[in-house]
Motif scaffolding. Structure first.
Motif, PDB file in Angstrom:
ATOM      1  N   THR A  96       0.838  -1.209   0.000  1.00 35.99           N
ATOM      2  CA  THR A  96       0.000   0.000   0.000  1.00 35.99           C
ATOM      3  C   THR A  96       0.867   1.252   0.000  1.00 35.99           C
ATOM      4  O   THR A  96       0.564   2.231  -0.689  1.00 35.99           O
ATOM      5  CB  THR A  96      -0.943   0.020   1.215  1.00 35.99           C
ATOM      6  OG1 THR A  96      -0.177  -0.148   2.418  1.00 35.99           O
ATOM      7  CG2 THR A  96      -1.988  -1.063   1.110  1.00 35.99           C
ATOM      8  N   VAL A  97       1.964   1.220   0.761  1.00 37.48           N
ATOM      9  CA  VAL A  97       2.899   2.350   0.783  1.00 37.48           C
ATOM     10  C   VAL A  97       3.570   2.497  -0.578  1.00 37.48           C
ATOM     11  O   VAL A  97       3.664   3.603  -1.121  1.00 37.48           O
ATOM     12  CB  VAL A  97       3.964   2.178   1.879  1.00 37.48           C
ATOM     13  CG1 VAL A  97       5.060   3.231   1.736  1.00 37.48           C
ATOM     14  CG2 VAL A  97       3.324   2.269   3.258  1.00 37.48           C
ATOM     15  N   LYS A  98       4.050   1.388  -1.132  1.00 44.22           N
ATOM     16  CA  LYS A  98       4.709   1.433  -2.438  1.00 44.22           C
ATOM     17  C   LYS A  98       3.789   2.043  -3.490  1.00 44.22           C
ATOM     18  O   LYS A  98       4.193   2.908  -4.277  1.00 44.22           O
ATOM     19  CB  LYS A  98       5.130   0.029  -2.875  1.00 44.22           C
ATOM     20  CG  LYS A  98       6.309  -0.574  -2.123  1.00 44.22           C
ATOM     21  CD  LYS A  98       6.741  -1.869  -2.805  1.00 44.22           C
ATOM     22  CE  LYS A  98       7.927  -2.523  -2.103  1.00 44.22           C
ATOM     23  NZ  LYS A  98       7.508  -3.257  -0.889  1.00 44.22           N
ATOM     24  N   ILE A  99       2.537   1.583  -3.517  1.00 44.44           N
ATOM     25  CA  ILE A  99       1.579   2.096  -4.504  1.00 44.44           C
ATOM     26  C   ILE A  99       1.322   3.580  -4.289  1.00 44.44           C
ATOM     27  O   ILE A  99       1.298   4.367  -5.236  1.00 44.44           O
ATOM     28  CB  ILE A  99       0.259   1.292  -4.437  1.00 44.44           C
ATOM     29  CG1 ILE A  99       0.502  -0.137  -4.944  1.00 44.44           C
ATOM     30  CG2 ILE A  99      -0.831   1.975  -5.255  1.00 44.44           C
ATOM     31  CD1 ILE A  99      -0.644  -1.080  -4.681  1.00 44.44           C
ATOM     32  N   PHE A 100       1.150   3.979  -3.016  1.00 42.07           N
ATOM     33  CA  PHE A 100       0.898   5.390  -2.706  1.00 42.07           C
ATOM     34  C   PHE A 100       2.068   6.256  -3.158  1.00 42.07           C
ATOM     35  O   PHE A 100       1.879   7.300  -3.798  1.00 42.07           O
ATOM     36  CB  PHE A 100       0.662   5.575  -1.209  1.00 42.07           C
ATOM     37  CG  PHE A 100       0.384   7.000  -0.805  1.00 42.07           C
ATOM     38  CD1 PHE A 100      -0.908   7.495  -0.805  1.00 42.07           C
ATOM     39  CD2 PHE A 100       1.421   7.859  -0.442  1.00 42.07           C
ATOM     40  CE1 PHE A 100      -1.170   8.816  -0.449  1.00 42.07           C
ATOM     41  CE2 PHE A 100       1.167   9.172  -0.087  1.00 42.07           C
ATOM     42  CZ  PHE A 100      -0.125   9.650  -0.089  1.00 42.07           C
ATOM     43  N   VAL A 101       3.302   5.839  -2.836  1.00 45.02           N
ATOM     44  CA  VAL A 101       4.485   6.622  -3.191  1.00 45.02           C
ATOM     45  C   VAL A 101       4.645   6.705  -4.706  1.00 45.02           C
ATOM     46  O   VAL A 101       4.972   7.764  -5.248  1.00 45.02           O
ATOM     47  CB  VAL A 101       5.752   6.025  -2.533  1.00 45.02           C
ATOM     48  CG1 VAL A 101       7.006   6.697  -3.077  1.00 45.02           C
ATOM     49  CG2 VAL A 101       5.688   6.202  -1.018  1.00 45.02           C
TER      50      VAL A 101
END
Length: 230
Positions: free
Chosen positions: A21-26
């Protein structure tokens, strides 16, 4: 929009230990914001010295600056503890990046920075609280330092509506970005606010070419009379 695949690959490596989720957001954050233009204008202003990024989130700007410049002191601060934890995890021992929870503000006491950045921060803060941001900037900006702001404004109209709907989705539905209902005023509004709060706007410009969002850039300095007080 121009994608730098090399930078994108570096970003994935930096956040390799973070969840998907963090990777996608960034990655989305990188793709929808004109980072290349921001860093291109920002690096000469830092002048191999120091940077304070207020509202640093996961630390993306700090990493992008470090990729493109020598910065002997890169500090980020944010009120979202979850994002600061991710930012901490993304920092390797070889970098000169430090990130702080906003409750650790006392660690900035007495420090001055060549450049202070606010990247998509003000729109999510009630205008009545902007004075706290300006105070923090004045307390930590070098006398001849530079305040560098990127926000989204209300023109062109179709880009404004795209941006507004996206921010409502992020802040009110997904609740992944903390803040009030998004406020996207005119660029004149920001200039008046900066002037009222003892800053001289030395440059401002649209940086939305190739993007569906109305990105706008402001570069300001302390008014001359304020520089003498530092």
């Amino acid at each position: 929009m121009r994608i730098n695949w090399s930078v994108l690959g570096n970003i994935l490596k930096i956040y390799k230990d973070s969840g998907w989720t963090v990777k996608i957001f960034v990655l989305i954050r990188y793709l929808v914001c004109p980072w290349e233009k921001i860093v291109e204008r920002l690096v000469p202003l830092i002048d191999d010295e120091s940077l304070l990024d207020i509202g640093c989130g996961h630390g993306l700007l700090l990493h992008l600056v470090e990729m493109g410049a020598k910065c002997h002191r890169c500090v980020g601060i944010d009120h979202d503890r979850t994002k600061i934890v991710v930012a901490h995890r993304s920092i390797s021992s070889s970098t000169k990046i430090t990130v702080l929870d906003s409750r650790e503000l006392q660690q900035l006491s007495g420090q001055r920075f060549r450049c202070i950045t606010l990247i998509d921060v003000l729109y999510a803060i009630p205008t009545k609280d902007w004075s706290k941001i300006w105070k923090l900037v004045h307390e930590n900006l070098e006398a001849d330092g530079v305040l560098f702001i990127k926000e989204t404004v209300n023109h062109p109209t179709f880009k404004y509506w795209i941006c507004l709907l996206q921010e409502i989705f992020a802040t009110k539905i997904l609740k992944y970005t903390k803040g009030q209902f998004p406020f996207l005023p005119s660029y004149d509004y920001y200039i008046k606010e900066l002037t009222k709060n003892q800053f001289d706007v030395i440059e401002h410009m649209r940086v939305d070419q190739g993007y569906l969002w109305p990105h706008y850039l402001f570069i300001a300095r302390n008014k001359p009379e304020n520089r003498q007080d530092h």
